[in-house]
Design a protein around this motif. Structure first.
Motif, PDB file in Angstrom:
ATOM      1  N   LEU A   1     -33.349 -26.365  60.549  1.00 17.98           N
ATOM      2  CA  LEU A   1     -32.597 -27.169  61.886  1.00 17.98           C
ATOM      3  C   LEU A   1     -31.202 -27.863  61.343  1.00 17.98           C
ATOM      4  CD1 LEU A   1     -34.754 -28.603  64.589  1.00 17.98           C
ATOM      5  CD2 LEU A   1     -33.230 -27.132  65.215  1.00 17.98           C
ATOM      6  N   GLY A   2     -31.709 -27.552  59.290  1.00 20.07           N
ATOM      7  CA  GLY A   2     -30.176 -28.004  58.385  1.00 20.07           C
ATOM      8  C   GLY A   2     -30.566 -29.128  58.129  1.00 20.07           C
TER       9      GLY A   2
ATOM     10  N   TYR B   1     -27.155 -19.427  58.166  1.00 23.14           N
ATOM     11  CA  TYR B   1     -28.782 -19.493  57.749  1.00 23.14           C
ATOM     12  C   TYR B   1     -29.029 -19.025  56.907  1.00 23.14           C
ATOM     13  CZ  TYR B   1     -27.996 -24.658  59.810  1.00 23.14           C
ATOM     14  OH  TYR B   1     -27.366 -25.701  60.144  1.00 23.14           O
TER      15      TYR B   1
ATOM     16  N   HIS C   1     -18.005 -22.219  76.117  1.00 24.39           N
ATOM     17  CA  HIS C   1     -17.295 -21.088  75.593  1.00 24.39           C
ATOM     18  C   HIS C   1     -18.465 -19.955  76.166  1.00 24.39           C
ATOM     19  CE1 HIS C   1     -16.546 -19.755  71.336  1.00 24.39           C
ATOM     20  NE2 HIS C   1     -15.810 -20.255  70.996  1.00 24.39           N
ATOM     21  N   ASP C   2     -17.917 -18.927  74.746  1.00 27.02           N
ATOM     22  CA  ASP C   2     -18.909 -17.058  75.169  1.00 27.02           C
ATOM     23  C   ASP C   2     -20.114 -17.585  74.715  1.00 27.02           C
ATOM     24  OD1 ASP C   2     -17.282 -17.409  72.952  1.00 27.02           O
ATOM     25  OD2 ASP C   2     -17.052 -15.255  73.288  1.00 27.02           O
ATOM     26  N   LEU C   3     -20.261 -17.988  73.079  1.00 28.44           N
ATOM     27  CA  LEU C   3     -21.792 -18.545  72.210  1.00 28.44           C
ATOM     28  C   LEU C   3     -22.137 -19.434  73.246  1.00 28.44           C
ATOM     29  CD1 LEU C   3     -20.103 -19.108  69.466  1.00 28.44           C
ATOM     30  CD2 LEU C   3     -21.018 -17.185  69.631  1.00 28.44           C
TER      31      LEU C   3
ATOM     32  N   PRO D   1     -31.461 -23.264  56.083  1.00 23.92           N
ATOM     33  CA  PRO D   1     -30.094 -23.634  56.131  1.00 23.92           C
ATOM     34  C   PRO D   1     -29.166 -23.168  54.646  1.00 23.92           C
ATOM     35  CG  PRO D   1     -31.414 -25.151  56.892  1.00 23.92           C
ATOM     36  CD  PRO D   1     -32.524 -24.164  56.319  1.00 23.92           C
TER      37      PRO D   1
ATOM     38  N   GLU E   1     -33.605 -18.748  67.294  1.00 21.08           N
ATOM     39  CA  GLU E   1     -33.858 -19.541  66.486  1.00 21.08           C
ATOM     40  C   GLU E   1     -32.894 -19.474  64.915  1.00 21.08           C
ATOM     41  OE1 GLU E   1     -36.681 -18.280  65.327  1.00 21.08           O
ATOM     42  OE2 GLU E   1     -37.810 -17.017  66.662  1.00 21.08           O
ATOM     43  N   PRO E   2     -32.926 -19.918  64.093  1.00 22.21           N
ATOM     44  CA  PRO E   2     -32.547 -20.992  62.955  1.00 22.21           C
ATOM     45  C   PRO E   2     -31.178 -20.455  63.101  1.00 22.21           C
ATOM     46  CG  PRO E   2     -34.515 -20.973  62.046  1.00 22.21           C
ATOM     47  CD  PRO E   2     -34.813 -19.961  63.291  1.00 22.21           C
ATOM     48  N   LYS E   3     -30.631 -18.580  63.165  1.00 19.49           N
ATOM     49  CA  LYS E   3     -29.752 -18.418  62.455  1.00 19.49           C
ATOM     50  C   LYS E   3     -28.611 -18.084  63.490  1.00 19.49           C
ATOM     51  CE  LYS E   3     -28.662 -15.560  59.678  1.00 19.49           C
ATOM     52  NZ  LYS E   3     -28.500 -13.941  59.369  1.00 19.49           N
ATOM     53  N   ASP E   4     -29.372 -18.316  64.658  1.00 16.05           N
ATOM     54  CA  ASP E   4     -29.042 -18.712  66.093  1.00 16.05           C
ATOM     55  C   ASP E   4     -27.784 -19.041  66.383  1.00 16.05           C
ATOM     56  OD1 ASP E   4     -30.368 -16.181  66.369  1.00 16.05           O
ATOM     57  OD2 ASP E   4     -32.346 -16.956  67.710  1.00 16.05           O
ATOM     58  N   TRP E   5     -25.970 -19.064  67.049  1.00 20.94           N
ATOM     59  CA  TRP E   5     -25.761 -20.154  67.071  1.00 20.94           C
ATOM     60  C   TRP E   5     -26.315 -21.231  69.163  1.00 20.94           C
ATOM     61  CZ3 TRP E   5     -23.631 -22.154  71.910  1.00 20.94           C
ATOM     62  CH2 TRP E   5     -23.040 -23.152  71.746  1.00 20.94           C
TER      63      TRP E   5
ATOM     64  N   LYS F   1     -29.332 -25.918  52.143  1.00 23.21           N
ATOM     65  CA  LYS F   1     -30.139 -26.983  52.159  1.00 23.21           C
ATOM     66  C   LYS F   1     -31.173 -26.350  50.896  1.00 23.21           C
ATOM     67  CE  LYS F   1     -28.543 -30.347  53.913  1.00 23.21           C
ATOM     68  NZ  LYS F   1     -27.501 -30.304  55.701  1.00 23.21           N
TER      69      LYS F   1
ATOM     70  N   ARG G   1     -29.854 -27.958  68.676  1.00 17.31           N
ATOM     71  CA  ARG G   1     -29.914 -28.995  67.336  1.00 17.31           C
ATOM     72  C   ARG G   1     -29.962 -30.294  67.143  1.00 17.31           C
ATOM     73  NH1 ARG G   1     -28.684 -25.720  63.414  1.00 17.31           N
ATOM     74  NH2 ARG G   1     -27.113 -24.743  64.408  1.00 17.31           N
TER      75      ARG G   1
ATOM     76  N   PRO H   1     -27.527 -13.193  62.377  1.00 14.52           N
ATOM     77  CA  PRO H   1     -27.825 -12.375  64.366  1.00 14.52           C
ATOM     78  C   PRO H   1     -26.153 -11.599  65.396  1.00 14.52           C
ATOM     79  CG  PRO H   1     -28.207 -14.577  63.253  1.00 14.52           C
ATOM     80  CD  PRO H   1     -27.904 -14.032  62.539  1.00 14.52           C
ATOM     81  N   GLU H   2     -25.369 -12.051  64.387  1.00 12.35           N
ATOM     82  CA  GLU H   2     -23.773 -12.160  65.453  1.00 12.35           C
ATOM     83  C   GLU H   2     -23.357 -10.551  65.774  1.00 12.35           C
ATOM     84  OE1 GLU H   2     -20.922 -14.782  64.937  1.00 12.35           O
ATOM     85  OE2 GLU H   2     -22.863 -16.609  65.570  1.00 12.35           O
TER      86      GLU H   2
ATOM     87  N   ASP I   1     -24.373 -28.038  68.882  1.00 16.56           N
ATOM     88  CA  ASP I   1     -25.208 -29.474  68.640  1.00 16.56           C
ATOM     89  C   ASP I   1     -26.125 -30.210  68.699  1.00 16.56           C
ATOM     90  OD1 ASP I   1     -24.178 -28.960  65.963  1.00 16.56           O
ATOM     91  OD2 ASP I   1     -22.152 -29.896  66.119  1.00 16.56           O
TER      92      ASP I   1
ATOM     93  N   GLY J   1     -32.119 -16.704  56.870  1.00 17.31           N
ATOM     94  CA  GLY J   1     -33.863 -17.330  57.292  1.00 17.31           C
ATOM     95  C   GLY J   1     -33.853 -17.877  57.953  1.00 17.31           C
TER      96      GLY J   1
END
Lengths: 311, 120
Positions: free
Chosen positions: A87-88, B9, A2-4, B14, A19-23, B17, A29, B90-91, A26, B11
């Motif tokens: 990481l959720g 997310y 996949h491109d991501l 999440p 970073e946390p928001k980056d794809w 959370k 993670r 970021p995207e 799983d 910052g």
């Protein structure tokens, strides 16, 4: 692919931190959650064997130092729990996994601290081994983990130095103190080598972790570095490392050393070490005993929110 | 095509959370998450150092002192509940920062001046 996933892999290859928001995949993670939470648990459980000597430290100076060190471990646990949360996974889930036995922590803390010299040996050997690992992890690919490691490494060097100093003082003491020093080294040496984990050929997690740059050196590489370092340092103490096979190898430019007792290693990992039960019981007791404090603080905060600007 | 991406997310945190915004029935004791910013000395900016859980702002500041300034790393602490932090995605970083990409004339090095003109 996949491109991501391509973008992700490209970042890893060009040393761009994730970073946390980056794809992220799983599995990446999950691996990080497992490793970071295990690391956090190790810091927290690691407070127990040393904490046992706070009330018995031989002087006020040693007591103050030990308190500061144990407090640092709590802080390190906190940095890591925070990194893990990005990481959720919630703090509570992470801690529940420890208490249920699902999550592991470093097996080294399942060994007892029998004498004061053990506190020295822990600082020198256990923290020394941890630092090897942690210095590598300051360059790990997941941003929050790497940042926590930088902070931890800055603080950890005092831990190792104070441990070595405890042993150094004992090594210059009475015959009994010298014997105590050697005995502690004898008992902590092999468990410290086990801290680096199974051989590279046996470790299921290592290969993918190297590919993702979560780990940057293999278990065996780190272990070798550690042996090389300690084999020299032990000379300063005038003590012996309990391994007949320990010998400088001119060709490899490394020390050769004996084989770890892997049965013991797996036994302790599986929960049958000398203190596994005691450690987990202590953690559960602390958590349950603190429940009323957590609830009271939450209730107090609610109450204050409900009548703002009062007073 | 990318509809399996459900994890956005804010910052370092999440969103689902991040503390007080979702009240689950049994997690009354789950204190909200706070972001911590430390000024290392007078004259410098507060800088993000990490996060922690606390029941309220005062406790967050006290915990931040214990967690992040054990070696005199700070002279001032800010805390803010993580749920109030909004972050760029970021995207969309490409589009968001695109306007600055082709404006190299905003940098002093763009201008070639004779050596005699020093210190400009």
């Amino acid at each position: 692919m996949h491109d991501l996933e391509k973008i992700f892999q490209q970042k890893i290859e060009t040393e761009v931190k994730i970073e946390p928001k980056d794809w992220m995949p799983d599995a990446y993670r999950k691996t990080n959650i497992r490793q970071v939470s295990q690391h956090a648990h190790s810091e927290i459980v690691g407070m127990l064997p040393e904490g046992a000597w706070i009330s018995r430290a031989p002087s006020l100076k040693r007591k103050s130092i030990l308190i500061a060190k144990v407090q640092d471990e709590a802080g390190h646990g906190l940095y890591l729990y925070s990194a893990c949360e990005t990481l959720g996974i919630t703090r509570e889930e992470t801690i529940n996994d420890l208490h249920s036995g699902k999550a592991k922590y470093s097996s080294i803390f399942n060994y007892p601290t029998l004498t004061w010299a053990d506190i020295g040996a822990i600082g020198w050997l256990v923290d020394g081994a941890a630092i090897m690992n942690q210095v590598m992890l300051t360059r790990t690919s997941y941003g929050p983990y790497a940042r926590a490691m930088v902070r931890i490494c800055k603080e950890e060097s005092f831990h190792q130095r104070q441990g070595f100093e405890i042993l150094l003082v004992l090594s210059k003491g009475t015959n009994e103190q010298k014997a105590m020093c050697q005995d502690a080294i004898n008992r902590w040496w092999w468990p410290s080598l086990m801290m680096f984990g199974p051989h590279d050929s046996e470790s299921t997690n290592s290969e993918q972790s190297m590919k993702w740059k979560i780990k940057r050196k293999t278990n065996d590489e780190l272990r070798q570095n550690f042996v090389d370092m300690c084999a020299e340092q032990v000379k300063v103490l005038g003590m012996k490392i309990p391994d007949d096979k320990l010998k400088w190898n001119e060709e490899k430019m490394h020390y050769d050393f004996g084989e770890i007792n892997w049965d013991e290693f797996w036994n302790v990992v599986k929960g049958n070490g000398p203190c596994n039960k005691e450690r987990l019981d202590a953690r559960r007791k602390a958590w349950d005993g603190g429940e009323w404090v957590r609830e009271a603080a939450a209730a107090f905060s609610e109450k204050r929110k409900s009548k703002p600007q009062a007073a | 095509m990318k509809n399996y991406l459900k994890k956005f997310y804010y910052g370092d945190i999440p969103e689902d959370k991040a503390g007080g915004n979702i009240v689950s029935s049994e997690s009354k004791s789950d204190w909200p998450l706070w972001e911590v910013f430390i000024r290392s000395k007078q004259g410098l900016d507060h800088k993000h150092v990490g996060s922690l859980h606390a029941a309220d702002a005062q406790m967050a500041i006290e915990n931040a002192r214990d967690a992040y300034t054990r070696r005199m790393e700070g002279v001032s602490i800010w805390v803010v509940e993580s749920k109030y932090i909004h972050a760029s995605n970021p995207e969309e970083a490409g589009e968001l920062f695109e306007p600055a990409v082709d404006k190299i004339y905003r940098h002093p090095t763009f201008y070639d001046l004779p050596d005699e003109v020093n210190q400009m």
